[in-house]
Design a protein around this motif. Structure first.
Motif, PDB file in Angstrom:
ATOM      1  N   TYR A   6      11.754   4.167   3.983  1.00 18.17           N
ATOM      2  CA  TYR A   6      11.895   2.968   4.814  1.00 18.17           C
ATOM      3  C   TYR A   6      12.778   1.905   4.178  1.00 18.17           C
ATOM      4  N   ARG A  26      16.224   6.316  20.713  1.00 18.60           N
ATOM      5  CA  ARG A  26      15.307   5.884  21.790  1.00 18.60           C
ATOM      6  C   ARG A  26      15.983   4.936  22.779  1.00 18.60           C
ATOM      7  N   ASP A  37       7.406  -6.445   8.956  1.00 22.98           N
ATOM      8  CA  ASP A  37       7.381  -5.132   8.305  1.00 22.98           C
ATOM      9  C   ASP A  37       7.153  -5.338   6.815  1.00 22.98           C
ATOM     10  N   GLY A  88      10.102  -1.870  11.480  1.00 29.13           N
ATOM     11  CA  GLY A  88      11.300  -1.177  11.031  1.00 29.13           C
ATOM     12  C   GLY A  88      12.488  -2.105  11.244  1.00 29.13           C
ATOM     13  N   SER A 132       3.183   3.840  14.034  1.00 27.27           N
ATOM     14  CA  SER A 132       3.183   3.151  12.728  1.00 27.27           C
ATOM     15  C   SER A 132       1.800   2.673  12.324  1.00 27.27           C
ATOM     16  N   LEU A 155       5.750   3.784  17.708  1.00 32.91           N
ATOM     17  CA  LEU A 155       6.143   4.991  16.968  1.00 32.91           C
ATOM     18  C   LEU A 155       5.092   5.385  15.919  1.00 32.91           C
ATOM     19  N   GLU A 160       6.765  -7.741  17.061  1.00 34.05           N
ATOM     20  CA  GLU A 160       6.837  -6.300  16.791  1.00 34.05           C
ATOM     21  C   GLU A 160       6.273  -6.061  15.397  1.00 34.05           C
ATOM     22  N   PRO A 178       0.854  -1.184   0.000  1.00 30.17           N
ATOM     23  CA  PRO A 178       0.000   0.000   0.000  1.00 30.17           C
ATOM     24  C   PRO A 178       0.893   1.237   0.000  1.00 30.17           C
TER      25      PRO A 178
HETATM   26  C1  LIG Z   1       7.877   4.985  11.643  1.00 32.65           C
HETATM   27  S1  LIG Z   1       8.513   3.411  11.134  1.00 32.65           S
HETATM   28  C2  LIG Z   1       8.499   2.622  12.726  1.00 32.65           C
HETATM   29  C3  LIG Z   1       9.372   1.425  12.844  1.00 32.65           C
HETATM   30  C4  LIG Z   1       9.408   0.825  14.232  1.00 32.65           C
HETATM   31  N1  LIG Z   1       8.073   0.536  14.735  1.00 32.65           N
HETATM   32  C5  LIG Z   1      10.125   1.702  15.222  1.00 32.65           C
HETATM   33  O1  LIG Z   1       9.621   1.854  16.342  1.00 32.65           O
HETATM   34  O2  LIG Z   1      11.200   2.212  14.902  1.00 32.65           O
HETATM   35  C6  LIG Z   1       7.110   2.722  10.296  1.00 32.65           C
HETATM   36  C7  LIG Z   1       7.346   1.319   9.737  1.00 32.65           C
HETATM   37  O3  LIG Z   1       6.080   0.822   9.319  1.00 32.65           O
HETATM   38  C8  LIG Z   1       6.273   0.024   8.174  1.00 32.65           C
HETATM   39  N2  LIG Z   1       4.969  -0.125   7.523  1.00 32.65           N
HETATM   40  C9  LIG Z   1       4.211   0.837   6.919  1.00 32.65           C
HETATM   41  N3  LIG Z   1       3.057   0.316   6.482  1.00 32.65           N
HETATM   42  C10 LIG Z   1       3.073  -0.995   6.846  1.00 32.65           C
HETATM   43  C11 LIG Z   1       2.153  -2.075   6.682  1.00 32.65           C
HETATM   44  N4  LIG Z   1       0.966  -1.880   6.070  1.00 32.65           N
HETATM   45  N5  LIG Z   1       2.491  -3.285   7.165  1.00 32.65           N
HETATM   46  C12 LIG Z   1       3.682  -3.486   7.778  1.00 32.65           C
HETATM   47  N6  LIG Z   1       4.601  -2.506   7.954  1.00 32.65           N
HETATM   48  C13 LIG Z   1       4.289  -1.288   7.492  1.00 32.65           C
HETATM   49  C14 LIG Z   1       7.315   0.795   7.378  1.00 32.65           C
HETATM   50  O4  LIG Z   1       7.951  -0.027   6.410  1.00 32.65           O
HETATM   51  C15 LIG Z   1       8.252   1.249   8.504  1.00 32.65           C
HETATM   52  O5  LIG Z   1       9.299   0.337   8.721  1.00 32.65           O
END
Ligand SMILES: C[S@@+](CC[C@H](N)C(=O)[O-])C[C@H]1O[C@@H](n2cnc3c(N)ncnc32)[C@H](O)[C@@H]1O
Length: 276
Positions: free
Chosen positions: A15, A28, A77, A58, A122, A120, A54, A8
């Motif tokens: 990323y 962090r 991810d 990321g 997400s 974060l 998790e 999507p």
């Molecule tokens: C802001 S980063 C946060 C990463 C991690 N949670 C952290 O605390 O550092 C957002 C992550 O969400 C992933 N992401 C975005 N849409 C997603 C989806 N539909 N399914 C799985 N991962 C997704 C991105 O690839 C990215 O690695």
């Protein structure tokens, strides 16, 4: 699993440069955050926590920390480079993080886990009501009864006041082996476009990376746009409830002492328990 699911819209350039992300967000205190997640599971869930998932991981900071503490740990991810980085770091540290390249609204685990988290903000990448609905169905299936799901999202005040839409800029530097990355991040690099009825906003992110190795200095700039959703606390409750996940409590930070109404609150941290 290494095949890539359909993606999507999202910040894919941002990323997929997993090393640069890792440097930019390496500020962090992951062990303290993991301690909160485990304490929330002890306080609100039932049974021991020996496995961890998790979501939107990321580079899997928390999945790695959980594996170091002896938990069976899974990182999921959409970005294959992120999952590769999570696996590789764990392997260097002599632990195992199982990596899944998958959409958090369309996944299935081989065995359920005791504790899942989505940190974060997400979860805001789930921009449609359908995707949120499917996400909670997947999470409910992935948890054992009594298991806990923790979502860290934006604090509602950030939307009410529009503080969330202010630009945010920072620089981080880190050395790995003989390579040093300096990463300047400009998040909300220009005023976002807000879509009132969809509850979404489209933002631009810009990252400037200075990559120094013995071979020389290389510079790259990543620019991309993504649409995210303003998810309000009661929407989380409604979607979770529809799939057998009951709200245990809202916190205002990854801290058991900060309630969501507290003056120190700056996040929505929702703790859900799978009731059946
Ligand atoms: C802001 S980063 C946060 C990463 C991690 N949670 C952290 O605390 O550092 C957002 C992550 O969400 C992933 N992401 C975005 N849409 C997603 C989806 N539909 N399914 C799985 N991962 C997704 C991105 O690839 C990215 O690695």
């Amino acid at each position: 699993m290494t095949s890539s699911p359909p993606r999507p819209p999202g910040h894919h350039a941002y990323y997929d440069d997993a090393h640069a992300y890792d440097v930019a967000f390496g500020y962090r205190d992951v062990d303290v955050e993991l301690e909160f997640l485990l304490a929330a599971a002890r306080r609100h869930g039932t049974g021991a926590t020996t496995s961890f998932l998790e979501l939107a991981s990321g580079p899997g900071y928390h999945a790695g920390a959980a594996a170091r503490r002896g938990l069976r740990s899974v990182a999921l991810d959409l970005s294959a480079p992120m999952i590769e980085r999570a696996r590789a770091r764990a392997a260097r540290e002599g632990v195992i993080v199982e990596g899944l390249v998958a959409n958090m609204a369309d996944f299935r685990l081989s065995q359920p886990v005791d504790l899942a988290c989505n940190l974060l903000t997400s979860i805001s990448y789930l921009t449609s009501t359908k995707a949120l609905h499917e996400h909670f169905a997947c999470v409910a299936r992935a948890l054992r009864p009594g298991g806990v799901y923790v979502v860290e999202n934006n604090h509602p005040d950030d939307f009410w006041t529009r503080a969330h839409f202010e630009p945010s800029r920072w620089t981080m530097t880190a050395t790995e082996g003989d390579r040093t990355l300096e990463v300047f991040t400009s998040w909300i690099d220009e005023p976002p476009v807000i879509h009132l009825v969809a509850q979404t906003y489209t933002v631009k992110a810009r990252t400037e990376v200075t990559d120094t190795t013995p071979a020389g200095v290389a510079r790259r700039t990543l620019i991309d746009h993504a649409t995210l959703r303003m998810i309000w606390p009661q929407e989380l409750v409604a979607h979770a409830h529809a799939h057998g996940l009951a709200l245990a409590r809202f916190y205002g930070a990854l801290d058991l002492d900060v309630a969501i109404e507290d003056a120190r609150a700056w996040r929505t941290v929702a703790v859900f328990v799978k009731t059946s």
